[in-house]
Scaffold this motif. Structure first.
Motif, PDB file in Angstrom:
ATOM      1  N   ALA A  94       0.802  -1.223   0.000  1.00 15.86           N
ATOM      2  CA  ALA A  94       0.000   0.000   0.000  1.00 15.86           C
ATOM      3  C   ALA A  94       0.837   1.276   0.000  1.00 15.86           C
ATOM      4  O   ALA A  94       0.416   2.297  -0.534  1.00 15.86           O
ATOM      5  CB  ALA A  94      -0.922   0.015   1.216  1.00 15.86           C
ATOM      6  N   ILE A  95       2.027   1.232   0.593  1.00 11.89           N
ATOM      7  CA  ILE A  95       2.847   2.442   0.723  1.00 11.89           C
ATOM      8  C   ILE A  95       3.711   2.621  -0.520  1.00 11.89           C
ATOM      9  O   ILE A  95       4.440   1.717  -0.923  1.00 11.89           O
ATOM     10  CB  ILE A  95       3.715   2.374   2.005  1.00 11.89           C
ATOM     11  N   ASP A  96       3.621   3.814  -1.117  1.00 13.51           N
ATOM     12  CA  ASP A  96       4.421   4.119  -2.303  1.00 13.51           C
ATOM     13  C   ASP A  96       5.855   4.480  -1.937  1.00 13.51           C
ATOM     14  O   ASP A  96       6.804   3.966  -2.509  1.00 13.51           O
ATOM     15  CB  ASP A  96       3.825   5.310  -3.074  1.00 13.51           C
ATOM     16  N   ILE A  97       5.986   5.422  -1.000  1.00 13.91           N
ATOM     17  CA  ILE A  97       7.295   5.987  -0.674  1.00 13.91           C
ATOM     18  C   ILE A  97       7.535   5.891   0.829  1.00 13.91           C
ATOM     19  O   ILE A  97       6.701   6.315   1.622  1.00 13.91           O
ATOM     20  CB  ILE A  97       7.374   7.466  -1.116  1.00 13.91           C
ATOM     21  N   TYR A  98       8.660   5.359   1.195  1.00 14.05           N
ATOM     22  CA  TYR A  98       9.101   5.330   2.589  1.00 14.05           C
ATOM     23  C   TYR A  98      10.139   6.430   2.759  1.00 14.05           C
ATOM     24  O   TYR A  98      11.247   6.332   2.222  1.00 14.05           O
ATOM     25  CB  TYR A  98       9.742   3.982   2.948  1.00 14.05           C
ATOM     26  N   ASN A  99       9.783   7.485   3.470  1.00 18.83           N
ATOM     27  CA  ASN A  99      10.733   8.559   3.714  1.00 18.83           C
ATOM     28  C   ASN A  99      11.382   8.323   5.070  1.00 18.83           C
ATOM     29  O   ASN A  99      10.713   8.330   6.099  1.00 18.83           O
ATOM     30  CB  ASN A  99      10.030   9.915   3.703  1.00 18.83           C
ATOM     31  N   ASN A 100      12.657   8.104   5.070  1.00 25.15           N
ATOM     32  CA  ASN A 100      13.395   7.796   6.294  1.00 25.15           C
ATOM     33  C   ASN A 100      14.203   9.003   6.714  1.00 25.15           C
ATOM     34  O   ASN A 100      15.340   9.189   6.312  1.00 25.15           O
ATOM     35  CB  ASN A 100      14.297   6.582   6.057  1.00 25.15           C
ATOM     36  N   SER A 101      13.583   9.825   7.537  1.00 24.96           N
ATOM     37  CA  SER A 101      14.221  11.052   7.992  1.00 24.96           C
ATOM     38  C   SER A 101      14.790  10.848   9.379  1.00 24.96           C
ATOM     39  O   SER A 101      14.591  11.634  10.278  1.00 24.96           O
ATOM     40  CB  SER A 101      13.194  12.187   7.985  1.00 24.96           C
ATOM     41  N   TRP A 102      15.447   9.762   9.564  1.00 23.36           N
ATOM     42  CA  TRP A 102      16.086   9.453  10.839  1.00 23.36           C
ATOM     43  C   TRP A 102      17.530   9.078  10.535  1.00 23.36           C
ATOM     44  O   TRP A 102      17.855   8.662   9.451  1.00 23.36           O
ATOM     45  CB  TRP A 102      15.382   8.301  11.561  1.00 23.36           C
ATOM     46  N   ARG A 126       4.052  -2.882  -3.783  1.00 23.00           N
ATOM     47  CA  ARG A 126       2.946  -2.341  -4.573  1.00 23.00           C
ATOM     48  C   ARG A 126       2.617  -3.246  -5.761  1.00 23.00           C
ATOM     49  O   ARG A 126       2.441  -2.819  -6.882  1.00 23.00           O
ATOM     50  CB  ARG A 126       3.213  -0.924  -5.038  1.00 23.00           C
ATOM     51  N   ASN A 127       2.570  -4.564  -5.461  1.00 26.37           N
ATOM     52  CA  ASN A 127       2.206  -5.556  -6.479  1.00 26.37           C
ATOM     53  C   ASN A 127       3.070  -5.465  -7.729  1.00 26.37           C
ATOM     54  O   ASN A 127       2.577  -5.500  -8.850  1.00 26.37           O
ATOM     55  CB  ASN A 127       0.712  -5.435  -6.828  1.00 26.37           C
ATOM     56  N   GLY A 128       4.376  -5.333  -7.509  1.00 24.11           N
ATOM     57  CA  GLY A 128       5.331  -5.325  -8.609  1.00 24.11           C
ATOM     58  C   GLY A 128       5.715  -3.952  -9.127  1.00 24.11           C
ATOM     59  O   GLY A 128       6.648  -3.830  -9.905  1.00 24.11           O
ATOM     60  N   LEU A 129       5.015  -2.890  -8.696  1.00 23.70           N
ATOM     61  CA  LEU A 129       5.407  -1.539  -9.115  1.00 23.70           C
ATOM     62  C   LEU A 129       6.622  -1.050  -8.343  1.00 23.70           C
ATOM     63  O   LEU A 129       7.351  -0.185  -8.806  1.00 23.70           O
ATOM     64  CB  LEU A 129       4.241  -0.561  -8.921  1.00 23.70           C
ATOM     65  N   GLY A 130       6.815  -1.588  -7.155  1.00 22.32           N
ATOM     66  CA  GLY A 130       7.973  -1.246  -6.335  1.00 22.32           C
ATOM     67  C   GLY A 130       7.723  -0.113  -5.362  1.00 22.32           C
ATOM     68  O   GLY A 130       6.901   0.768  -5.605  1.00 22.32           O
ATOM     69  N   ASN A 131       8.409  -0.174  -4.240  1.00 25.67           N
ATOM     70  CA  ASN A 131       8.404   0.897  -3.254  1.00 25.67           C
ATOM     71  C   ASN A 131       9.625   1.774  -3.507  1.00 25.67           C
ATOM     72  O   ASN A 131      10.646   1.297  -3.970  1.00 25.67           O
ATOM     73  CB  ASN A 131       8.497   0.351  -1.819  1.00 25.67           C
ATOM     74  N   ALA A 132       9.510   3.053  -3.187  1.00 23.30           N
ATOM     75  CA  ALA A 132      10.647   3.967  -3.262  1.00 23.30           C
ATOM     76  C   ALA A 132      11.108   4.232  -1.832  1.00 23.30           C
ATOM     77  O   ALA A 132      10.288   4.475  -0.944  1.00 23.30           O
ATOM     78  CB  ALA A 132      10.242   5.266  -3.940  1.00 23.30           C
ATOM     79  N   PHE A 133      12.401   4.163  -1.607  1.00 23.32           N
ATOM     80  CA  PHE A 133      12.975   4.384  -0.286  1.00 23.32           C
ATOM     81  C   PHE A 133      13.871   5.613  -0.326  1.00 23.32           C
ATOM     82  O   PHE A 133      14.887   5.638  -1.032  1.00 23.32           O
ATOM     83  CB  PHE A 133      13.786   3.162   0.162  1.00 23.32           C
ATOM     84  N   ILE A 134      13.486   6.641   0.429  1.00 24.83           N
ATOM     85  CA  ILE A 134      14.250   7.876   0.514  1.00 24.83           C
ATOM     86  C   ILE A 134      14.910   7.915   1.893  1.00 24.83           C
ATOM     87  O   ILE A 134      14.256   7.655   2.905  1.00 24.83           O
ATOM     88  CB  ILE A 134      13.337   9.116   0.362  1.00 24.83           C
ATOM     89  N   PHE A 135      16.183   8.231   1.938  1.00 28.52           N
ATOM     90  CA  PHE A 135      16.908   8.324   3.207  1.00 28.52           C
ATOM     91  C   PHE A 135      17.566   9.688   3.348  1.00 28.52           C
ATOM     92  O   PHE A 135      18.087  10.236   2.376  1.00 28.52           O
ATOM     93  CB  PHE A 135      17.997   7.242   3.315  1.00 28.52           C
ATOM     94  N   SER A 136      17.563  10.178   4.554  1.00 28.29           N
ATOM     95  CA  SER A 136      18.303  11.384   4.870  1.00 28.29           C
ATOM     96  C   SER A 136      19.788  11.057   4.803  1.00 28.29           C
ATOM     97  O   SER A 136      20.220  10.016   5.300  1.00 28.29           O
ATOM     98  CB  SER A 136      17.937  11.842   6.286  1.00 28.29           C
TER      99      SER A 136
END
Length: 176
Positions: A94-102, A126-136
């Motif tokens: 369900a989650i598109d983007i994981y923003n990791n601001s830690w 996301r059923n094969g569309l992929g998640n995006a992972f953003i990191f600080s």
């Protein structure tokens, strides 16, 4: 560019409004004068989310105006490989983007579970569309830290971001 003054951006230091939606018109909802008090230990994540999804009538805009967001808590009991993996795979369909601001120092730390979770999320989230992972990139420039020493922010499956000022100069605290 979000300037921190948008009235629609979430802000842990101001009152929040609770919205209740009744999807079943047969149910009766009683409205009462109710207040909800949140105790925020570290409002940084809320501020970052506000900057990302800011949407106002003025010129302030985030990068994803009006997007939905959810806060996940991590680090209360340390940053273990298992805890990081669980957070980075929470609701991955369900989650598109994981923003990791830690940030924490991961110099010399091997995180095989979290590393696999990033790869798996990009390939199957996301059923094969992929998640995006953003990191600080981090706020440890003055301690001579470097984002390349962080196995999560330096992963081929993530995007690391740093801070710049209004003319594009690297912020004095932003880890290179």
């Amino acid at each position: 560019v979000f300037n921190g003054k948008s009235p629609n951006a979430p802000n842990a230091n101001h009152p929040w409004k609770l919205k209740i939606t009744n999807h079943n018109p047969e149910d009766i909802l009683l409205e009462r004068d109710t207040s909800v008090k949140f105790e925020v230990v570290n409002p940084h994540g809320t501020q970052v989310a506000g900057a990302a999804i800011a949407n106002s009538a003025g010129e302030e805009r985030g990068v994803a105006p009006g997007a939905a967001w959810a806060g996940l808590q991590l680090g209360n009991y340390g940053f273990t490989d298992s805890a990081i993996s669980q957070a980075l795979s929470h609701e991955k369909q369900a989650i598109d983007i994981y923003n990791n601001s830690w940030g924490t120092t991961f110099r010399g730390v091997v995180l095989p579970g979290a590393t696999w979770t990033l790869e798996n999320g990009v390939e199957t989230g996301r059923n094969g569309l992929g998640n995006a992972f953003i990191f600080s990139g981090g706020n440890s420039r003055q301690q001579h830290d470097n984002v390349n020493y962080n196995p999560l922010a330096n992963s081929r499956y993530t995007l690391a971001v740093g801070a710049v000022d209004h003319v594009g100069n690297q912020a004095v605290y932003s880890t290179p």
